[in-house]
Scaffold this motif. Structure first.
Motif, short mmCIF file in Angstrom:
data_model
loop_
_atom_site.label_atom_id
_atom_site.label_comp_id
_atom_site.label_asym_id
_atom_site.label_seq_id
_atom_site.Cartn_x
_atom_site.Cartn_y
_atom_site.Cartn_z
N PHE A 123 0.85 -1.19 0.00
CA PHE A 123 0.00 0.00 0.00
C PHE A 123 0.89 1.24 0.00
CE2 PHE A 123 -2.57 -3.32 1.88
CZ PHE A 123 -3.81 -3.13 1.32
N GLY A 124 0.51 2.23 -0.80
CA GLY A 124 1.29 3.45 -0.87
C GLY A 124 0.41 4.65 -1.11
N GLY A 125 1.06 5.74 -1.54
CA GLY A 125 0.38 7.01 -1.66
C GLY A 125 0.40 7.74 -0.33
N PRO A 126 0.22 9.05 -0.33
CA PRO A 126 0.29 9.83 0.91
C PRO A 126 -0.65 9.34 2.01
CG PRO A 126 0.31 11.29 -0.99
CD PRO A 126 0.04 9.92 -1.52
N LYS A 127 -1.79 8.77 1.62
CA LYS A 127 -2.74 8.26 2.61
C LYS A 127 -2.67 6.73 2.74
CE LYS A 127 -6.00 12.04 1.74
NZ LYS A 127 -7.38 12.39 1.30
N ARG A 128 -1.74 6.09 2.05
CA ARG A 128 -1.57 4.63 2.05
C ARG A 128 -2.83 3.91 1.58
NH1 ARG A 128 1.73 7.57 3.67
NH2 ARG A 128 3.40 7.20 5.21
N ASN A 129 -3.57 4.53 0.69
CA ASN A 129 -4.81 3.93 0.21
C ASN A 129 -4.76 3.59 -1.28
OD1 ASN A 129 -4.80 6.66 -0.53
ND2 ASN A 129 -7.04 6.75 -0.61
N TRP A 130 -3.56 3.37 -1.78
CA TRP A 130 -3.37 2.88 -3.14
C TRP A 130 -2.65 1.54 -3.05
CZ3 TRP A 130 -4.78 5.13 -7.88
CH2 TRP A 130 -5.37 6.40 -7.78
N LEU A 131 -3.19 0.53 -3.69
CA LEU A 131 -2.57 -0.77 -3.74
C LEU A 131 -1.69 -0.86 -4.98
CD1 LEU A 131 -2.49 -3.65 -2.42
CD2 LEU A 131 -4.24 -4.29 -4.10
N PHE A 132 -0.40 -1.10 -4.78
CA PHE A 132 0.55 -1.26 -5.87
C PHE A 132 0.90 -2.73 -5.99
CE2 PHE A 132 1.07 3.19 -4.75
CZ PHE A 132 1.15 3.81 -6.00
N MET A 133 0.85 -3.27 -7.22
CA MET A 133 1.05 -4.69 -7.46
C MET A 133 2.11 -4.91 -8.52
SD MET A 133 -3.07 -5.27 -7.61
CE MET A 133 -3.26 -3.54 -8.16
N CYS A 134 3.14 -5.69 -8.19
CA CYS A 134 4.16 -6.08 -9.16
C CYS A 134 3.76 -7.41 -9.78
CB CYS A 134 5.52 -6.22 -8.46
SG CYS A 134 6.25 -4.66 -7.93
N ALA A 135 3.71 -7.43 -11.11
CA ALA A 135 3.28 -8.64 -11.82
C ALA A 135 4.13 -8.81 -13.07
CB ALA A 135 1.80 -8.55 -12.19
N GLY A 136 5.08 -9.74 -13.03
CA GLY A 136 5.96 -9.93 -14.17
C GLY A 136 6.75 -8.68 -14.46
N GLU A 137 6.60 -8.16 -15.66
CA GLU A 137 7.32 -6.95 -16.06
C GLU A 137 6.55 -5.68 -15.75
OE1 GLU A 137 4.60 -7.74 -19.54
OE2 GLU A 137 5.81 -8.95 -18.18
N SER A 138 5.35 -5.79 -15.16
CA SER A 138 4.45 -4.65 -15.03
C SER A 138 4.17 -4.26 -13.58
CB SER A 138 3.12 -4.95 -15.72
OG SER A 138 3.29 -5.20 -17.10
N LEU A 139 3.86 -2.97 -13.40
CA LEU A 139 3.41 -2.43 -12.13
C LEU A 139 1.98 -1.94 -12.32
CD1 LEU A 139 3.99 -1.40 -9.19
CD2 LEU A 139 4.71 0.77 -10.26
#
Length: 401
Positions: A372-388
């Protein structure tokens, strides 16, 4: 075992039964000729297939690939949000971690031995470290310092505020580590990490010297690449462990290979009273030690040991054994886990604190790790193969990053 076979085995195990299995792809008409070349990879819900990237047309909301299984999952979602592919120029992305001070996301490309940075203000992804020594997992401690697992040197390091590097751990009981994989920080100043052997191959680190478990017959030219760096990490694989490094620097094995074989992703519950650890499949030089591809949970005792072991979830869904990799908890105690498996099932599984699957996020690739990231920690970031990928949610990540 031949080197190429080992690499394929590693990917097959991480990706469970293969994210691109054609047998489970959703049937449908071929896309119109005018979009056939731009509709890759295919979506699992729409015809014509969903398009990804900055030039893709607006997607539907609520997003059809954010699947509600239990009503409670709907409370964790922002209905107007849709999945977006942020970047696709990596090779095998891992270890996303959010820096609250820098307002950026760090991520590792374990194969190309680089680290990248996603900048919150601009949305750009820039090269952060051109040589990361095949770094994998990352986190930021409660003082804002970056901690990374380096496969090539088989160690865990911490970047201090003055730019210097502190070696957190590289040995246990006078033997070098294998390839630290995932790492989390505790508010008491300790650092917890898993040490399987995914980096004991030349693709994501370096193999053992001849006679080691990851190079038993000595066919792999294990020193190639070290001339570019001038040094090399440990040279013979030991048993797998999950470790805790005390603020004093003492390293203790909190789980042995017998207690939990092939440890991979790990994370704490929001109150730090429980530790979740993934047991992944067989690895290079594993000598037959197979994990069960499940998520296990342990009570963190006052003396920092682990007790009351239990299976949180076996990661089987619709008769398919999924391959979990990395995970994080949110502030409500829900577990968000990156999984690989057949197209249509791979992506992210979300469990409530009781271990019930309440929702899924379908992606065209298996997810290695997330945060989880973003200033409010309310964005889910996902690493998948070559992509974010990213998705705005209606909850916040627990922990420091």
């Amino acid at each position: 075992m031949k080197a190429a076979t080992k690499h394929l085995q590693r990917r097959a195990l991480i990706q469970g039964l293969g994210c691109f299995s054609a047998g489970l792809a959703v049937a449908g008409a071929a896309p119109p000729p005018e979009i056939a070349d731009t509709a890759r990879p295919p979506d699992v819900t729409t015809t014509p297939p969903r398009q990804w990237g900055p030039s893709a047309p607006p997607s539907y909301t609520p997003d059809p690939d954010v699947v509600v299984i239990d009503r409670s999952f709907r409370d964790l979602l922002f209905g107007a949000a849709s999945l977006h592919r942020v970047w696709d120029k990596g090779t095998w992305l891992e270890g996303p971690a959010w820096s609250s001070e820098g307002r950026y996301l760090i991520l590792s490309d374990t194969v190309t031995s680089r680290q990248y940075r996603y900048l919150w203000e601009t949305g750009e992804v820039t090269l952060f470290r051109p040589e990361s020594y095949h770094a994998n997992g990352n986190c930021f401690d409660y003082q804002g310092r970056q901690i990374s697992c380096e496969h090539f040197f088989r160690r865990v390091i911490r970047w201090e505020h003055d730019g210097s590097v502190h070696v957190v751990a590289d040995h246990y009981e006078s033997r070098p580590l294998n390839s630290p994989n995932d790492v989390v920080a505790h508010p008491d100043g300790s650092i917890w990490f898993t040490d399987p052997s995914y980096g004991t191959g030349f693709t994501e680190g370096h193999a053992d010297e001849p006679g080691g478990e990851a190079n038993p017959d000595g066919r792999i030219r294990w020193r190639i690449g070290s001339e570019l760096i001038g040094a090399i990490g440990g040279t013979k694989r030991q048993a797998d462990h999950t470790f805790r490094v005390d603020p004093s620097g003492r390293i203790d094995a909190v789980l042995t290979q017998q207690q939990l074989p092939n440890p991979n992703g790990l994370c704490f519950s929001p109150d730090h009273k429980s530790l979740y650890v993934i047991s992944s499949g067989r690895q290079a030089g594993g000598n037959g030690h197979d994990g069960d591809l499940g998520v296990h949970v342990f009570d963190v005792q006052p003396d920092h040991t682990l007790g009351n072991p239990r299976l949180f979830t076996n990661m089987r869904f619709q008769g398919v054994q999924m391959g979990p990799d990395g995970m994080k908890t949110d502030i409500f105690g829900n577990l968000w886990c990156g999984v690989s498996g057949p197209l249509g099932l791979c992506g992210v599984f979300v469990f409530n604190p009781e271990g019930h699957l309440i929702g899924r996020i379908r992606l065209p690739q298996g997810v290695s790790n997330l945060t989880f990231g973003g200033p409010k920690r309310n964005w889910l970031f996902m690493c998948a193969g070559e992509s974010l990928y990213r998705l705005q949610v209606n909850t916040q990540g627990a922990g420091s990053s």
